[in-house]
Scaffold this motif. Structure first.
Motif: not given
Length: 314
Positions: A183-184, A244, A248, A313
């Motif tokens: 997801l990152l 960011d 997430i 994301s």
């Protein structure tokens, strides 16, 4: 555990793989044994290693457990070649003259006559691609490997390699590509995953939990017993924790709270069920952590949660 075909092949693998990068170094024989037992008891089959992991120590440890903890025919054994680590340095060599002897050494350390999946660990501009791929053909034709794949290739590199292998009868088609995906880190969705889907490669995400960041353990600091407490891992974890990234991680935690799951379960289930993915490779520090990851087998994210995570994301 459910199984999936590895790309457009007949090879069936568990939809979670066991990563062994730290085996023989941070993960000792007793811990490795416990992890392999837990993995096999859960129905896991795909065990992934590399010649460079611990300068061969990972393969040696796996070899010592095959036949003791699990039978050879109960696992899908995958390894890699082309990346040589010496201390803090590394060297890339994807020449046929390096790859084939490396595979032979891997087979000796593992104590087997063949591996189920042999992968080129990294791309190299120093060796002609056709030479690198000829080593994969030789590995299969000589019986050293049943299937072959690539790892850490960009989209155009993936497409070029897969197309080359399919261009002439007698070459061995690529079965898979192993890439960082979580997801990152979703950059592979732009070109790598579409190329893999179009050309029949299964996608094996490494670091599906972003080095543990997506479990939420670093939301309030660095636990003393975590990987990030090790200076060798600090920079990698810190790279995920920008503004960011923290947003997430918080979104994953909120989704987990709403579902009554753990953040680990949310993040791992999300990547496991992405289009094109065959099996995320999970590398746990302890057997307890691994069992928590294996617990996602019965879970499926609601579509609205998937859409929300996709959005935050993106």
């Amino acid at each position: 555990m459910q199984t999936r075909a590895l790309g457009r092949t007949g090879l069936q693998v568990s939809r979670l793989g066991l990563g062994t990068m730290t085996w023989g170094r941070a993960t000792d024989e007793h811990e490795a044994r416990d992890q392999l037992i837990a993995f096999a008891e859960a129905g896991g089959t795909l065990v992934d290693t590399a010649a460079s992991y611990g300068d061969g120590a990972s393969e040696e440890l796996i070899g010592s457990l095959i036949g003791d903890v699990v039978a050879r025919d109960e696992i899908v054994l995958a390894t890699k070649a082309g990346l040589v680590r010496r201390g803090d340095g590394r060297r890339v060599d994807t020449s046929r003259g390096h790859l084939i002897p490396t595979l032979d050494r891997s087979l000796r350390r593992l104590g087997v006559d063949h591996v189920d999946l042999w992968q080129v660990h990294v791309w190299s501009d120093r060796t002609p691609l056709e030479e690198t791929l000829s080593a994969l053909d030789l590995a299969v034709s000589s019986g050293r490997a049943s299937y072959v794949g690539i790892s850490n290739y960009a989209g155009w590199q993936t497409a070029q390699a897969a197309t080359w292998q399919r261009a002439v009868p007698g070459r061995t088609p690529l079965a898979s590509t192993q890439v960082q995906y979580n997801l990152l880190e979703r950059a592979v969705e732009t070109e790598v995953v579409p190329a893999a889907q179009a050309l029949g490669l299964g996608v094996l995400p490494w670091s599906p939990l972003a080095g543990g960041v997506l479990t939420g353990k670093y939301r309030t600091g660095t636990p003393g017993d975590s990987r990030a407490a090790d200076p060798a891992w600090t920079a990698r974890v810190d790279s995920y924790l920008d503004e960011d990234g923290r947003g997430i991680v918080e979104a994953v935690a909120r989704a987990a709270d709403g579902l009554g799951w753990s953040p680990l379960e949310v993040a791992l289930t999300w990547v496991r069920d992405r289009p094109g993915v065959t099996a995320p490779i999970v590398g746990a520090r302890t057997a307890t952590q691994l069992r928590a990851a294996l617990g996602v087998e019965q879970l499926e994210l609601p579509p609205e949660i998937v859409a929300a995570l996709d959005d935050v994301s993106d």
